[in-house]
Design a protein around this motif. Structure first.
Motif, PDB file in Angstrom:
ATOM      1  N   ILE A 172       0.953  -1.287   0.161  1.00 62.42           N
ATOM      2  CA  ILE A 172      -0.158  -0.063   0.275  1.00 62.42           C
ATOM      3  C   ILE A 172       0.695   1.324   0.140  1.00 62.42           C
ATOM      4  CG2 ILE A 172      -1.728   1.233   1.420  1.00 62.42           C
ATOM      5  CD1 ILE A 172      -2.384  -1.781   1.825  1.00 62.42           C
ATOM      6  N   PRO A 173       1.825   1.212   1.021  1.00 62.03           N
ATOM      7  CA  PRO A 173       2.844   2.838   0.509  1.00 62.03           C
ATOM      8  C   PRO A 173       3.607   2.771  -1.193  1.00 62.03           C
ATOM      9  CG  PRO A 173       2.784   1.366   3.039  1.00 62.03           C
ATOM     10  CD  PRO A 173       2.321   0.894   2.045  1.00 62.03           C
ATOM     11  N   VAL A 174       3.685   1.287  -1.291  1.00 61.61           N
ATOM     12  CA  VAL A 174       4.907   1.800  -2.396  1.00 61.61           C
ATOM     13  C   VAL A 174       3.470   2.204  -2.996  1.00 61.61           C
ATOM     14  CG1 VAL A 174       5.507   0.224  -4.023  1.00 61.61           C
ATOM     15  CG2 VAL A 174       6.075  -0.162  -2.025  1.00 61.61           C
ATOM     16  N   LEU A 175       2.659   1.723  -3.357  1.00 56.11           N
ATOM     17  CA  LEU A 175       1.259   2.592  -4.163  1.00 56.11           C
ATOM     18  C   LEU A 175       0.925   3.269  -4.131  1.00 56.11           C
ATOM     19  CD1 LEU A 175      -0.783  -0.987  -4.768  1.00 56.11           C
ATOM     20  CD2 LEU A 175       0.529   0.232  -6.162  1.00 56.11           C
ATOM     21  N   LEU A 176       0.973   4.418  -3.264  1.00 58.39           N
ATOM     22  CA  LEU A 176       0.970   6.117  -2.696  1.00 58.39           C
ATOM     23  C   LEU A 176       1.910   6.516  -3.245  1.00 58.39           C
ATOM     24  CD1 LEU A 176      -0.788   5.613   0.663  1.00 58.39           C
ATOM     25  CD2 LEU A 176      -2.162   6.027  -1.410  1.00 58.39           C
ATOM     26  N   TYR A 177       3.206   5.994  -3.489  1.00 54.72           N
ATOM     27  CA  TYR A 177       4.082   6.680  -3.702  1.00 54.72           C
ATOM     28  C   TYR A 177       4.720   6.698  -5.161  1.00 54.72           C
ATOM     29  CZ  TYR A 177       8.965   7.617  -3.982  1.00 54.72           C
ATOM     30  OH  TYR A 177      10.480   8.061  -4.629  1.00 54.72           O
ATOM     31  N   LEU A 178       4.434   5.745  -5.279  1.00 57.02           N
ATOM     32  CA  LEU A 178       4.388   6.321  -6.391  1.00 57.02           C
ATOM     33  C   LEU A 178       3.555   6.464  -7.197  1.00 57.02           C
ATOM     34  CD1 LEU A 178       4.299   2.087  -7.889  1.00 57.02           C
ATOM     35  CD2 LEU A 178       6.292   3.252  -7.501  1.00 57.02           C
ATOM     36  N   ALA A 179       2.102   6.825  -6.831  1.00 55.79           N
ATOM     37  CA  ALA A 179       1.473   7.394  -7.857  1.00 55.79           C
ATOM     38  C   ALA A 179       1.843   8.614  -7.142  1.00 55.79           C
ATOM     39  CB  ALA A 179      -0.538   7.665  -6.457  1.00 55.79           C
ATOM     40  N   LEU A 180       2.053   9.439  -6.060  1.00 53.81           N
ATOM     41  CA  LEU A 180       2.244  11.089  -5.644  1.00 53.81           C
ATOM     42  C   LEU A 180       3.200  11.197  -6.256  1.00 53.81           C
ATOM     43  CD1 LEU A 180       2.408  10.843  -1.781  1.00 53.81           C
ATOM     44  CD2 LEU A 180       0.396  12.138  -3.159  1.00 53.81           C
ATOM     45  N   LEU A 181       3.948  10.300  -7.311  1.00 48.28           N
ATOM     46  CA  LEU A 181       5.348  10.773  -8.491  1.00 48.28           C
ATOM     47  C   LEU A 181       4.564  11.446  -9.108  1.00 48.28           C
ATOM     48  CD1 LEU A 181       8.336   8.062  -7.826  1.00 48.28           C
ATOM     49  CD2 LEU A 181       8.060   9.741  -7.003  1.00 48.28           C
ATOM     50  N   PHE A 182       3.414  10.660  -9.673  1.00 42.91           N
ATOM     51  CA  PHE A 182       2.747  11.501 -11.108  1.00 42.91           C
ATOM     52  C   PHE A 182       1.909  12.399 -10.547  1.00 42.91           C
ATOM     53  CE2 PHE A 182       4.071   6.836 -12.405  1.00 42.91           C
ATOM     54  CZ  PHE A 182       4.176   7.620 -12.944  1.00 42.91           C
ATOM     55  N   ILE A 183       1.931  13.058  -9.182  1.00 39.33           N
ATOM     56  CA  ILE A 183       0.606  13.907  -9.467  1.00 39.33           C
ATOM     57  C   ILE A 183       1.436  14.761  -9.069  1.00 39.33           C
ATOM     58  CG2 ILE A 183      -0.840  15.139  -8.152  1.00 39.33           C
ATOM     59  CD1 ILE A 183      -1.313  12.124  -6.891  1.00 39.33           C
ATOM     60  N   PRO A 184       0.989  16.174 -10.043  1.00 39.28           N
ATOM     61  CA  PRO A 184       2.318  17.542  -9.672  1.00 39.28           C
ATOM     62  C   PRO A 184       1.802  18.496  -8.234  1.00 39.28           C
ATOM     63  CG  PRO A 184       0.795  17.447 -11.288  1.00 39.28           C
ATOM     64  CD  PRO A 184      -0.057  16.663 -11.139  1.00 39.28           C
ATOM     65  N   GLN A 185       2.620  18.459  -7.825  1.00 39.17           N
ATOM     66  CA  GLN A 185       3.037  19.295  -6.268  1.00 39.17           C
ATOM     67  C   GLN A 185       1.789  20.302  -5.810  1.00 39.17           C
ATOM     68  OE1 GLN A 185       4.385  16.772  -4.754  1.00 39.17           O
ATOM     69  NE2 GLN A 185       4.696  18.777  -3.114  1.00 39.17           N
ATOM     70  N   SER A 186       1.497  21.163  -7.709  1.00 39.53           N
ATOM     71  CA  SER A 186       0.273  21.810  -7.058  1.00 39.53           C
ATOM     72  C   SER A 186      -1.001  21.494  -7.068  1.00 39.53           C
ATOM     73  CB  SER A 186       0.364  22.928  -8.624  1.00 39.53           C
ATOM     74  OG  SER A 186      -0.029  21.935  -9.849  1.00 39.53           O
ATOM     75  N   ILE A 187      -0.966  20.586  -7.765  1.00 40.01           N
ATOM     76  CA  ILE A 187      -2.518  19.762  -7.131  1.00 40.01           C
ATOM     77  C   ILE A 187      -2.543  19.296  -6.424  1.00 40.01           C
ATOM     78  CG2 ILE A 187      -4.281  17.431  -7.896  1.00 40.01           C
ATOM     79  CD1 ILE A 187      -2.872  18.420 -10.973  1.00 40.01           C
ATOM     80  N   ILE A 188      -1.188  18.412  -5.505  1.00 39.42           N
ATOM     81  CA  ILE A 188      -1.235  18.255  -3.832  1.00 39.42           C
ATOM     82  C   ILE A 188      -2.081  19.371  -3.027  1.00 39.42           C
ATOM     83  CG2 ILE A 188      -0.672  17.215  -2.151  1.00 39.42           C
ATOM     84  CD1 ILE A 188       1.172  15.705  -4.374  1.00 39.42           C
ATOM     85  N   GLN A 189      -1.108  20.528  -3.515  1.00 36.89           N
ATOM     86  CA  GLN A 189      -0.740  22.039  -2.256  1.00 36.89           C
ATOM     87  C   GLN A 189      -1.969  21.961  -1.994  1.00 36.89           C
ATOM     88  OE1 GLN A 189       1.360  21.991   0.177  1.00 36.89           O
ATOM     89  NE2 GLN A 189      -0.213  24.261   0.318  1.00 36.89           N
ATOM     90  N   SER A 190      -3.164  22.730  -3.840  1.00 35.98           N
ATOM     91  CA  SER A 190      -4.274  23.017  -3.537  1.00 35.98           C
ATOM     92  C   SER A 190      -5.748  22.074  -2.806  1.00 35.98           C
ATOM     93  CB  SER A 190      -4.929  22.991  -4.603  1.00 35.98           C
ATOM     94  OG  SER A 190      -5.260  22.300  -5.654  1.00 35.98           O
ATOM     95  N   CYS A 191      -5.328  21.331  -2.718  1.00 34.70           N
ATOM     96  CA  CYS A 191      -6.102  19.862  -2.616  1.00 34.70           C
ATOM     97  C   CYS A 191      -5.886  20.030  -0.800  1.00 34.70           C
ATOM     98  CB  CYS A 191      -5.984  18.458  -2.444  1.00 34.70           C
ATOM     99  SG  CYS A 191      -6.255  18.274  -4.546  1.00 34.70           S
ATOM    100  N   ARG A 192      -4.606  19.833  -0.303  1.00 40.24           N
ATOM    101  CA  ARG A 192      -3.910  19.961   0.841  1.00 40.24           C
ATOM    102  C   ARG A 192      -4.852  21.540   1.144  1.00 40.24           C
ATOM    103  NH1 ARG A 192      -0.767  16.135   2.662  1.00 40.24           N
ATOM    104  NH2 ARG A 192       0.708  15.541   1.245  1.00 40.24           N
TER     105      ARG A 192
END
Length: 98
Positions: free
Chosen positions: A68-88
């Motif tokens: 599960i952490p490996v899958l999450l890590y791989l997903a986060l590699l493909f998501i631009p930081q701007s998207i993650i930041q706006s969602c946070r």
């Protein structure tokens, strides 16, 4: 800080992160590859069977802790930081309102 307070803080942080990932999945600019990896992580977590059965000592329990952490890590590699930041920021705003 007591153990109970640490567990409560960890629970709040986990709840916040799950809300962020839920928004990331719904975001229109999230790449499909990231959605695939996040979906696989959630599916693996919720499915009633494991790739490695739990009755096998040590390895049976560790597969959940690793996959599960490996899958999450791989997903986060493909998501631009701007998207993650706006969602946070959205999650923090929602929590401030409550």
């Amino acid at each position: 800080m007591s153990v109970i307070n640490k567990l409560k803080a960890l629970g709040r942080q986990l709840k916040r992160e799950l809300a962020v990932y839920r928004l990331v999945l719904k975001h229109p600019q999230t790449p499909w590859v990231a959605k695939l990896f996040l979906g696989l992580a959630v599916a693996y977590l919720l499915l009633p069977f494991d790739l490695i059965p739990d009755f096998i000592p040590v390895i049976g329990q560790l597969d959940d802790v690793v996959i599960i952490p490996v899958l999450l890590y791989l997903a986060l590699l493909f998501i631009p930081q701007s998207i993650i930041q706006s969602c946070r920021e959205q999650v923090e705003t929602q929590l401030d309102v409550k």
